[in-house]
Design an enzyme around this catalytic site. Structure first.
Site, mmCIF file in Angstrom:
data_model
loop_
_atom_site.group_PDB
_atom_site.id
_atom_site.type_symbol
_atom_site.label_atom_id
_atom_site.label_comp_id
_atom_site.label_asym_id
_atom_site.label_seq_id
_atom_site.Cartn_x
_atom_site.Cartn_y
_atom_site.Cartn_z
ATOM 1 N N CYS A 107 -6.026 3.956 -3.509
ATOM 2 C CA CYS A 107 -6.275 2.545 -3.165
ATOM 3 C C CYS A 107 -7.473 1.885 -3.839
ATOM 4 C CB CYS A 107 -6.485 2.407 -1.664
ATOM 5 S SG CYS A 107 -5.130 3.028 -0.679
ATOM 6 N N ASP A 155 0.839 -1.202 0.000
ATOM 7 C CA ASP A 155 0.000 0.000 0.000
ATOM 8 C C ASP A 155 0.873 1.250 0.000
ATOM 9 O OD1 ASP A 155 -2.102 1.715 0.146
ATOM 10 O OD2 ASP A 155 -2.984 0.841 1.940
ATOM 11 N N ASP A 156 0.849 1.973 -1.070
ATOM 12 C CA ASP A 156 1.578 3.256 -1.180
ATOM 13 C C ASP A 156 3.093 3.094 -1.214
ATOM 14 O OD1 ASP A 156 -1.004 4.155 -0.809
ATOM 15 O OD2 ASP A 156 -0.550 5.524 0.830
ATOM 16 N N LYS A 199 1.587 9.642 -5.045
ATOM 17 C CA LYS A 199 0.206 9.221 -4.790
ATOM 18 C C LYS A 199 -0.773 10.362 -5.009
ATOM 19 C CE LYS A 199 -2.801 7.392 -1.192
ATOM 20 N NZ LYS A 199 -2.942 6.858 0.165
ATOM 21 N N SER A 231 -8.532 1.222 4.813
ATOM 22 C CA SER A 231 -7.174 1.669 5.134
ATOM 23 C C SER A 231 -6.925 1.642 6.644
ATOM 24 C CB SER A 231 -6.926 3.077 4.606
ATOM 25 O OG SER A 231 -7.012 3.071 3.201
ATOM 26 N N LYS A 264 -5.568 -5.950 3.308
ATOM 27 C CA LYS A 264 -6.489 -4.852 3.025
ATOM 28 C C LYS A 264 -7.388 -5.166 1.835
ATOM 29 C CE LYS A 264 -6.239 0.029 1.649
ATOM 30 N NZ LYS A 264 -5.361 1.217 1.696
ATOM 31 N N HIS A 322 -10.708 -3.043 0.879
ATOM 32 C CA HIS A 322 -11.007 -1.690 0.404
ATOM 33 C C HIS A 322 -11.884 -1.634 -0.845
ATOM 34 C CE1 HIS A 322 -9.386 2.652 1.002
ATOM 35 N NE2 HIS A 322 -10.656 2.499 1.274
ATOM 36 N N HIS A 327 1.417 2.092 4.192
ATOM 37 C CA HIS A 327 0.445 3.189 4.321
ATOM 38 C C HIS A 327 0.524 3.683 5.758
ATOM 39 C CE1 HIS A 327 -3.495 5.159 4.559
ATOM 40 N NE2 HIS A 327 -3.614 5.055 3.246
ATOM 41 N N ASP A 387 -0.164 -0.600 -4.760
ATOM 42 C CA ASP A 387 -1.452 -0.110 -5.278
ATOM 43 C C ASP A 387 -1.395 1.295 -5.848
ATOM 44 O OD1 ASP A 387 -1.218 1.275 -2.861
ATOM 45 O OD2 ASP A 387 -3.355 1.134 -2.413
ATOM 46 N N ASN A 388 -0.354 2.044 -5.489
ATOM 47 C CA ASN A 388 -0.144 3.384 -6.066
ATOM 48 C C ASN A 388 1.238 3.863 -5.609
ATOM 49 O OD1 ASN A 388 -2.603 3.951 -3.745
ATOM 50 N ND2 ASN A 388 -0.629 4.922 -3.384
ATOM 51 N N ARG A 434 -7.311 -1.155 -6.639
ATOM 52 C CA ARG A 434 -7.587 -2.544 -6.252
ATOM 53 C C ARG A 434 -8.762 -3.121 -7.042
ATOM 54 N NH1 ARG A 434 -4.870 -3.231 -1.044
ATOM 55 N NH2 ARG A 434 -3.508 -1.410 -1.036
HETATM 56 MG MG MG Z 1 -2.682 2.998 -1.514
#
Ligand code: MG
Length: 455
Positions: A69, A29-30, A291, A148, A123, A125, A214, A266-267, A73
């Protein structure tokens, strides 16, 4: 010619006649483009991910379909553009009443039909209400936080909503609140290993969606304080450890050579708010911004794929590929047929993953949307920004910006004036996306969008 035929034939045979592979997607995540050793990270170490890249393929132009996110996803799991599945706007919150539409067909559903055991750890989401949970979208089991890790006990003033403490779900049951986040990566890893061991004799699909890195960032005692980048680096070192444990288990169980493992994020890394929070931020390497933006740093991410004997060792793949391509590619490897009653945006990228001679990206264009606004389009090395959010606040020039990503990966030198023909071609591609998916920036409705799930 003969040799090429033989190679082709061999490829077709291995791809269809062989046992379907186990599939593990590790999705962080991130984590930014520059946040893995082989992608240039210097202030922390990722030896297991680096080895994974050496033993497999590393993509240098691997994109997620959104810079945040939820839409990213949604695209990974449906093989469809997030705007197409109605999840192109912002992300879901604990007050949201929407989710991935139950009629969407996820990768888990496709693989389950082929007899795979399926699990998600981490996660989700894509909707936290029961009808949207992973167990309703093809996953046999779920363990993790449904959104998150910063969304618990949070006051959302605009919505006049106080969110409940951060939930941990097992399948569809709330089993814990406000978990110690220092232990999240370790607990996710233990769950993942238990699933792998329990299903070693049948094909399985594991979607390990880490909550880290994240914010709020956390790492267990063994990792906290270890890296030069502070807790951000520590969190990634623990994710790297986790990947190492998975590879060790695959080896021990004798299933390493029939398991495809994909690692991505995811980003891009979030850059701006970090000083405020007292963290040192991650890195998107040479890419601009991060992001939440449609600059390269928001949507181009690490993409590592390993399948011993099938994906050549040390392959560096510069052709463009996307997270949306994973569904159709994996579906074919597993002998499943992707849905044909709807538009999928992902394409089969096995020729790129397996390093076939002269294989080219199957995408004529890649579209950068944020909040249902079409902001940029890439075709070949060219990227045209057709709408910048910052244009709203300035009276300045609003002509599209053109960058040649091959010469200018950092999107610094706008060359639109010198290449009117390229601008025109990319404008036409942008127009195609507006007709198909719509565009909130120009007030257009798309002809081919599907509904979001509602309660
Ligand atoms: Mg993310």
């Amino acid at each position: 010619m003969l040799i090429r035929m033989a190679v082709l034939l061999g490829f077709v045979l291995t791809a269809s006649a062989a046992e379907p592979p186990n599939v593990i997607i590790i999705f962080t995540d991130d984590q930014g483009y520059g946040d893995v050793g082989v992608y240039g990270a210097a202030k922390f170490r990722t030896p297991h991910l680096d080895r994974m890249a050496r033993q497999g393929a590393r993509f240098t132009s691997f994109y997620v379909a959104a810079p945040v996110c939820t839409p990213s996803r949604a695209a990974l799991l449906t093989g469809s553009h997030p705007v197409r599945v109605g999840l192109g706007r912002r992300v879901l919150f604990p007050y949201s009443n929407t989710g991935l539409h139950p009629d969407e067909i996820t990768l888990a559903e496709l693989l389950k039909e082929q007899g795979y055991a399926t699990a998600i750890v981490g996660k989700w989401h894509l909707g936290h209400h029961r009808k949207f949970l992973p167990t309703r979208q093809g996953f046999d089991s779920y363990f993790g936080i449904p959104y998150s890790n910063d969304m618990g006990n949070h006051w959302y003033s605009r919505e006049n909503f106080m969110s409940p403490p951060t939930p941990i779900l097992r399948d569809e049951r709330l089993i814990e609140q406000q978990p110690d986040q220092n232990l999240l990566t370790r607990r996710y890893t233990e769950e993942a290993l238990r699933f792998i061991r329990g299903n070693k004799d049948r094909p399985f699909f594991l979607y390990l969606a880490h909550s880290m890195p994240h914010w709020p960032l956390a790492a267990s005692a063994r990792f906290a304080g270890r890296s030069e980048l502070g807790i951000y680096g520590d969190a990634i070192e623990e994710i790297d450890w986790s990947a190492g444990e998975i590879f060790k288990a695959l080896e021990e169980l004798g299933i390493d050579r029939r398991t495809l493992v994909i690692f991505s994020s995811d980003n891009g890394a979030s850059l701006r708010p970090w000083q405020r929070r007292g963290y040192r931020p991650g890195s998107n390497g040479p890419l601009r911004a991060g992001k939440n933006t449609t600059w390269e740093g928001g949507m181009r991410v690490p993409g590592i794929m390993r399948w011993p004997g099938k994906i050549p060792e040390g392959l560096v793949q510069d052709e463009l590929a996307t997270a949306m391509d994973i569904l159709p590619t994996v579906a074919r490897l597993a002998g499943a047929r992707p849905p044909r009653d709807r538009i999928l945006d992902g394409k089969d990228i096995w020729p790129l993953m397996s390093g076939q001679d002269g294989a080219k990206t199957p995408h004529e264009a890649f579209y950068y949307y944020r909040d249902e606004r079409l902001q940029a389009v890439r075709s070949g090395p060219w990227k045209l920004h057709v709408y910048r959010p910052e244009w709203k606040d300035s009276a300045g020039n609003r002509e599209p910006l053109l960058f040649h990503l091959g010469n200018d990966i950092g999107e610094r030198n706008d060359v639109a004036a010198g290449y009117p023909g390229v601008v025109e071609r990319l404008q036409a591609l942008a127009e195609r996306a507006r007709e198909d998916l719509g565009d909130a920036a120009t007030g257009r409705n798309g002809a081919n969008v599907r509904p979001v799930g509602t309660l």
